[in-house]
Write a protein that holds these residues in place. Structure first.
Motif, PDB file in Angstrom:
ATOM      1  N   SER A   9      64.115 -37.605  17.485  1.00 35.13           N
ATOM      2  CA  SER A   9      65.392 -37.439  16.999  1.00 35.13           C
ATOM      3  C   SER A   9      65.903 -38.956  16.472  1.00 35.13           C
ATOM      4  CB  SER A   9      66.248 -37.235  18.234  1.00 35.13           C
ATOM      5  OG  SER A   9      66.057 -35.942  18.812  1.00 35.13           O
ATOM      6  N   ILE A  14      71.311 -36.648  16.444  1.00 34.71           N
ATOM      7  CA  ILE A  14      70.739 -35.408  17.479  1.00 34.71           C
ATOM      8  C   ILE A  14      70.963 -36.305  18.814  1.00 34.71           C
ATOM      9  CG2 ILE A  14      68.816 -34.309  18.324  1.00 34.71           C
ATOM     10  CD1 ILE A  14      67.884 -34.078  15.407  1.00 34.71           C
ATOM     11  N   ARG A  86      73.529 -31.747  16.418  1.00 33.83           N
ATOM     12  CA  ARG A  86      72.776 -31.035  16.972  1.00 33.83           C
ATOM     13  C   ARG A  86      72.312 -31.664  18.429  1.00 33.83           C
ATOM     14  NH1 ARG A  86      66.558 -28.781  15.757  1.00 33.83           N
ATOM     15  NH2 ARG A  86      67.261 -26.734  16.416  1.00 33.83           N
ATOM     16  N   SER A 118      73.127 -24.166  16.866  1.00 32.56           N
ATOM     17  CA  SER A 118      71.963 -25.066  16.740  1.00 32.56           C
ATOM     18  C   SER A 118      71.461 -25.528  17.909  1.00 32.56           C
ATOM     19  CB  SER A 118      72.411 -26.100  15.649  1.00 32.56           C
ATOM     20  OG  SER A 118      73.220 -27.013  16.032  1.00 32.56           O
TER      21      SER A 118
ATOM     22  N   ASP B  75      61.819 -26.930  15.894  1.00 31.71           N
ATOM     23  CA  ASP B  75      61.934 -27.391  14.442  1.00 31.71           C
ATOM     24  C   ASP B  75      63.022 -26.556  13.748  1.00 31.71           C
ATOM     25  OD1 ASP B  75      59.819 -29.019  15.034  1.00 31.71           O
ATOM     26  OD2 ASP B  75      58.456 -27.913  14.144  1.00 31.71           O
ATOM     27  N   GLU B  77      66.231 -25.050  12.683  1.00 30.03           N
ATOM     28  CA  GLU B  77      67.803 -25.733  12.739  1.00 30.03           C
ATOM     29  C   GLU B  77      68.756 -24.451  12.989  1.00 30.03           C
ATOM     30  OE1 GLU B  77      68.362 -29.077  10.656  1.00 30.03           O
ATOM     31  OE2 GLU B  77      66.687 -29.922  11.577  1.00 30.03           O
ATOM     32  N   ASP B  78      68.509 -23.293  12.475  1.00 30.02           N
ATOM     33  CA  ASP B  78      69.668 -22.512  12.565  1.00 30.02           C
ATOM     34  C   ASP B  78      69.716 -21.611  14.015  1.00 30.02           C
ATOM     35  OD1 ASP B  78      67.471 -20.680  12.668  1.00 30.02           O
ATOM     36  OD2 ASP B  78      67.394 -20.272  10.582  1.00 30.02           O
TER      37      ASP B  78
END
Lengths: 188, 99
Positions: A9, A14, A86, A118, B75, B77-78
């Motif tokens: 990250s 993130i 995220r 997410s 991995d 992202e949705d």
């Protein structure tokens, strides 16, 4: 896991937060206790978000600084997480918390995921809590952690090298230990 | 990381580990900020994390990071994929020490 996610990250917006559940800390690690620890990590990444500061100042005026109730905590957490790009939440040893606290935690995580899809949640625990997780969070991927032969070999070498009485183990015994344990395990 | 850092009282840490494998200690300097973080939680999970990092044996369990399950989970992202990854196993298999 936290380190892998943190490394990946780097340079991105993130957040990686987490907690290790401990059988001996069941009292502090209530649903609210765990979520509070997660919120604290998110709040201390950068400047404390204004909505958290506001909630604190309000609580301070009431009854000399009341703690957050679970529903309020979940709301603040949802708001904080949705303001970030995220968030990875890692909780280790979920089976070490009480069933009641675990249930509350899984339900709160479900609410968070609903608002911020997410978000990623990483959980570890013994297999018997699998049903509880599936029941609460229907969409969970699962990995059965079984050490590989190489994992066990590395671990044995580390333990033998770290022996506090190295004179008690000669090369022959060392080779025997490695051979027998690896053979036993491959038959399991 | 200098040992002095760890002894500053009232210091608040978070899990920000950079590529040099050192933990960045984020210090909330204003007094109210410290009070707020303490109000949110008295727990300090980063201490346990540091112990885990120190005891971890490099390479062990890394196969988990290569699995399709892990890759898909980390991995994408949705919200389409499974957002929860549960690593289960009996006591002592090394779940805590996955890198």
């Amino acid at each position: 896991m936290i380190d892998t996610l943190c490394d990946r990250s780097e340079g991105k917006d993130i957040a990686v937060v987490g907690l290790y559940c401990d059988f001996l800390a069941q009292q502090e690690q209530s649903t609210a206790g765990i979520l509070g620890a997660i919120l604290k990590q998110l709040a201390s990444r950068d400047r404390i978000p204004e909505h958290i500061r506001g909630a604190f100042q309000r609580a301070k005026r009431e009854f000399g600084g009341r703690g957050l109730r679970l529903p309020d905590l979940v709301e603040i957490l949802k708001k904080t997480i949705s303001s970030l790009q995220r968030v990875f939440i890692c909780i280790d040893g979920l089976d070490e918390s009480t069933p009641k606290h675990r249930r509350g935690l899984l339900e709160s995580l479900r609410e968070i995921l609903h608002v911020s899809p997410s978000t990623r949640v990483f959980l570890t625990g013994r297999p018997h809590i699998d049903d509880e997780i599936v029941k609460c969070l229907s969409n969970a991927a699962r990995i059965d952690v079984i050490p590989t032969q190489d994992d066990i070999k590395s671990y044995l070498v580390m333990r033998l090298d770290g022996d506090t009485e190295p004179s008690a183990v000669n090369d022959e015994l060392r080779a025997d230990i490695m051979r027998v344990i690896l053979a036993e395990i491959s038959e399991m | 990381m200098s040992s002095g850092h760890q002894h500053v009282s009232g210091i608040i840490n978070s899990f920000n580990v950079n590529s040099h494998n050192t933990v960045n200690i984020i210090t909330e300097t204003d007094a109210e900020g410290r009070q707020i973080l303490q109000w949110l939680s008295p727990l300090e999970p980063q201490q346990r994390h540091q112990d885990v990092r120190n005891d971890r044996l490099d390479g062990v369990g890394n196969w988990v990071l290569e699995t399709t399950e892990f890759r898909k989970w980390s991995d994408s992202e949705d919200g389409c994929v499974e957002p929860v990854l549960f690593c289960h196993g009996n006591p002592g298999v090394g779940k805590t020490y996955l890198r």
